[in-house]
Design a protein around this motif. Structure first.
Motif, PDB file in Angstrom:
ATOM      1  N   GLU A  87       0.837  -1.203   0.000  1.00 57.26           N
ATOM      2  CA  GLU A  87       0.000   0.000   0.000  1.00 57.26           C
ATOM      3  C   GLU A  87       0.874   1.257   0.000  1.00 57.26           C
ATOM      4  O   GLU A  87       0.367   2.377  -0.077  1.00 57.26           O
ATOM      5  CB  GLU A  87      -0.924   0.012   1.232  1.00 57.26           C
ATOM      6  CG  GLU A  87      -1.936  -1.143   1.213  1.00 57.26           C
ATOM      7  CD  GLU A  87      -2.860  -1.164   2.418  1.00 57.26           C
ATOM      8  OE1 GLU A  87      -4.095  -1.143   2.246  1.00 57.26           O
ATOM      9  OE2 GLU A  87      -2.343  -1.221   3.558  1.00 57.26           O
ATOM     10  N   HIS A 143      -5.541  -0.583  -0.117  1.00 53.80           N
ATOM     11  CA  HIS A 143      -6.263  -1.555  -0.949  1.00 53.80           C
ATOM     12  C   HIS A 143      -7.768  -1.290  -0.944  1.00 53.80           C
ATOM     13  O   HIS A 143      -8.457  -1.586  -1.909  1.00 53.80           O
ATOM     14  CB  HIS A 143      -6.019  -2.980  -0.430  1.00 53.80           C
ATOM     15  CG  HIS A 143      -4.612  -3.445  -0.637  1.00 53.80           C
ATOM     16  ND1 HIS A 143      -3.991  -3.399  -1.863  1.00 53.80           N
ATOM     17  CD2 HIS A 143      -3.699  -3.961   0.220  1.00 53.80           C
ATOM     18  CE1 HIS A 143      -2.761  -3.872  -1.757  1.00 53.80           C
ATOM     19  NE2 HIS A 143      -2.555  -4.223  -0.500  1.00 53.80           N
ATOM     20  N   SER A 178      -9.798  -0.386  -8.301  1.00 56.84           N
ATOM     21  CA  SER A 178      -8.901  -0.177  -7.173  1.00 56.84           C
ATOM     22  C   SER A 178      -7.896   0.914  -7.527  1.00 56.84           C
ATOM     23  O   SER A 178      -7.173   0.806  -8.522  1.00 56.84           O
ATOM     24  CB  SER A 178      -8.154  -1.484  -6.872  1.00 56.84           C
ATOM     25  OG  SER A 178      -6.908  -1.206  -6.256  1.00 56.84           O
ATOM     26  N   ASN A 192      -5.314   1.618  -5.807  1.00 56.37           N
ATOM     27  CA  ASN A 192      -3.983   1.060  -5.559  1.00 56.37           C
ATOM     28  C   ASN A 192      -3.440   0.419  -6.832  1.00 56.37           C
ATOM     29  O   ASN A 192      -2.291   0.637  -7.219  1.00 56.37           O
ATOM     30  CB  ASN A 192      -4.058   0.054  -4.405  1.00 56.37           C
ATOM     31  CG  ASN A 192      -2.732  -0.636  -4.137  1.00 56.37           C
ATOM     32  OD1 ASN A 192      -2.311  -1.493  -4.903  1.00 56.37           O
ATOM     33  ND2 ASN A 192      -2.063  -0.259  -3.053  1.00 56.37           N
ATOM     34  N   ARG A 193      -4.285  -0.361  -7.510  1.00 59.76           N
ATOM     35  CA  ARG A 193      -3.836  -1.038  -8.733  1.00 59.76           C
ATOM     36  C   ARG A 193      -3.610  -0.046  -9.861  1.00 59.76           C
ATOM     37  O   ARG A 193      -2.672  -0.176 -10.646  1.00 59.76           O
ATOM     38  CB  ARG A 193      -4.843  -2.111  -9.141  1.00 59.76           C
ATOM     39  CG  ARG A 193      -4.834  -3.252  -8.121  1.00 59.76           C
ATOM     40  CD  ARG A 193      -5.653  -4.422  -8.560  1.00 59.76           C
ATOM     41  NE  ARG A 193      -5.151  -5.000  -9.814  1.00 59.76           N
ATOM     42  CZ  ARG A 193      -5.709  -6.059 -10.411  1.00 59.76           C
ATOM     43  NH1 ARG A 193      -6.762  -6.624  -9.858  1.00 59.76           N
ATOM     44  NH2 ARG A 193      -5.218  -6.519 -11.519  1.00 59.76           N
TER      45      ARG A 193
END
Ligand SMILES: *Cc1c(COP(=O)(O)O)cnc(C)c1O
Length: 398
Positions: free
Chosen positions: A100, A254, A267, A269-270
């Motif tokens: 993260e 996440h 997401s 994060n992705r």
């Protein structure tokens, strides 16, 4: 002929620091005998601490030997540094996964780059006065900005207007330029608002290391629910004197998602990982070794000492302002003092007055937004002797 990004034409030229430099140069030319003291810059002055220098040297030696040489590293930062940052967060009360955490060359780049993840038609809420990067990076993308007035009435800690919907929210606490720090209750108000509006908060924690009251939040993730609505940016620039060495980190939890046009969710994060692996090739190995040294026990002790030095400067300034009966904000959990200009002077009027009468340079508050008019920023990042001398001169004014 190629077409420009028209949004760049909506940017205002930034004259603040060039105007300051022009006026200071003119004063210096007219008064070559006067010693000018600068309490205007937002840059640190103390050198990197010994623990960091030792780590940097060690890493330079590693780079000089085939057995320990490092080429491209992971775009999001080496594991040793992300683990160290995770441990640091655990220490200040927040549990994070290393993936993260994204290591970068500083918070300013990340603030600009994060705007890649969001649609141009998002509405952005930005407090005023504030660090100018938030406004300019969003103007470059053509986003609509709503300004939120920070002023003496709200202690320069404005709260959301629940009747207005926004998609992105910028918060900076401890604040640059005002030095004001949100309490947990206030941040909870922001998190609740963001969750209700499905908005994302970009929380700039560049000055978290200046907080010494354990009751004040150093990370927005101390507030329940924040992992579902906030990205946090931090930097070693002010924590450990890395303004010229360049290393920061951004947390994208996440749990954080945003909507697609088709009604799905992605997401963040992705998306951020995808963005960084495509457009960024990581922070130098040597610098990351230096950064990791900040998070060692000895490094933390040395960083605390440096911050303590700046905070003592702030205390000297705060005492002088208090003695003079001048109202100010910040200066306790922050290197910045945000003072009301005396005798109803405007920001630039007071700038000239202070330069002419005390040869002291500060930053006119008006340069940080319309609500900064009538205010003035002093920084604690100067040397002790200069700070004390500036305050002795200050004491004799008006
Ligand atoms: C100094 C500062 C930063 C740090 O920027 P870097 O690019 O990491 O040096 C971020 N936000 C604010 C408000 C600052 O004043």
């Amino acid at each position: 002929m190629a077409h420009v990004n028209e949004n760049y034409r909506n940017l205002k030229d930034s004259y603040l620091f060039s105007d300051i430099n022009k006026r200071v140069a003119a004063f210096a030319a007219a008064h070559p005998e006067k010693k000018i003291i600068r309490l205007g810059i937002g840059d640190v002055t103390l050198p990197l601490m010994p623990r960091v220098i030792e780590a940097l040297r060690g890493a330079v030696d590693e780079m000089g030997s085939a057995a320990t040489f490092h080429g491209y590293g992971p775009e999001q930062g080496y594991g040793f540094l992300r683990d160290a940052i995770r441990d640091y967060y655990a220490h200040i009360g927040t549990a994070l996964e290393p993936d993260e955490i994204f290591v970068s060359d500083g918070a300013k780049s990340d603030l600009g780059n994060l705007t890649d993840l969001f649609a141009a038609d998002n509405t952005v809420l930005i407090p005023d006065p504030v660090y100018p990067v938030y406004v300019d990076t969003n103007l470059m993308n053509g986003r609509k900005i709503i300004y939120l007035a920070a002023n003496a009435e709200n202690g320069f800690l404005p709260m959301p207007d629940v009747s207005v919907h926004v998609d992105l929210i910028y918060l900076c606490s401890p604040n640059n330029p005002t030095g004001a720090v949100y309490t947990k209750e206030q941040l909870k108000g922001w998190v609740d608002y963001a969750l209700a509006n499905e908005a994302v908060i970009l929380f700039d924690a560049a000055y978290e290391a200046f907080i010494s009251d354990p009751a004040l939040p150093r990370s927005i993730y101390e507030i329940e629910g924040a992992k579902s609505c906030a990205i946090e940016l931090c930097s070693l620039s002010k924590t450990a004197g890395f303004t010229g060495t360049r290393c920061g980190y951004t947390v994208v939890p996440h749990a954080l998602t945003a909507k697609t046009a088709g009604g799905g969710v992605l997401s963040l994060n992705r998306m951020w990982l995808r963005r960084q692996t495509t457009k960024f090739n990581g922070v130098p190995y040597i610098v990351q070794r230096g950064a990791a040294a900040v998070f060692t026990e000895e490094g933390m002790r040395q960083a605390k000492e440096t911050i303590g030095y700046y905070k003592q400067n702030a205390k000297i300034m705060a005492e002088t302002l208090t003695r003079k009966g001048i109202r100010f904000f910040g200066g306790v959990h922050s290197p910045y003092l945000w003072m009301e200009c005396p005798n109803g002077m405007k920001s630039w009027e007071f700038f000239d007055y202070l330069l002419e009468n005390a040869a002291v340079v500060g930053t006119p508050g008006e340069g940080f937004g319309v609500n900064g008019e009538g205010y003035f920023r002093l920084t604690a990042f100067g040397g002790r002797d200069n700070t004390a001398e500036a305050m002795e001169r200050f004491q004799k004014l008006f």
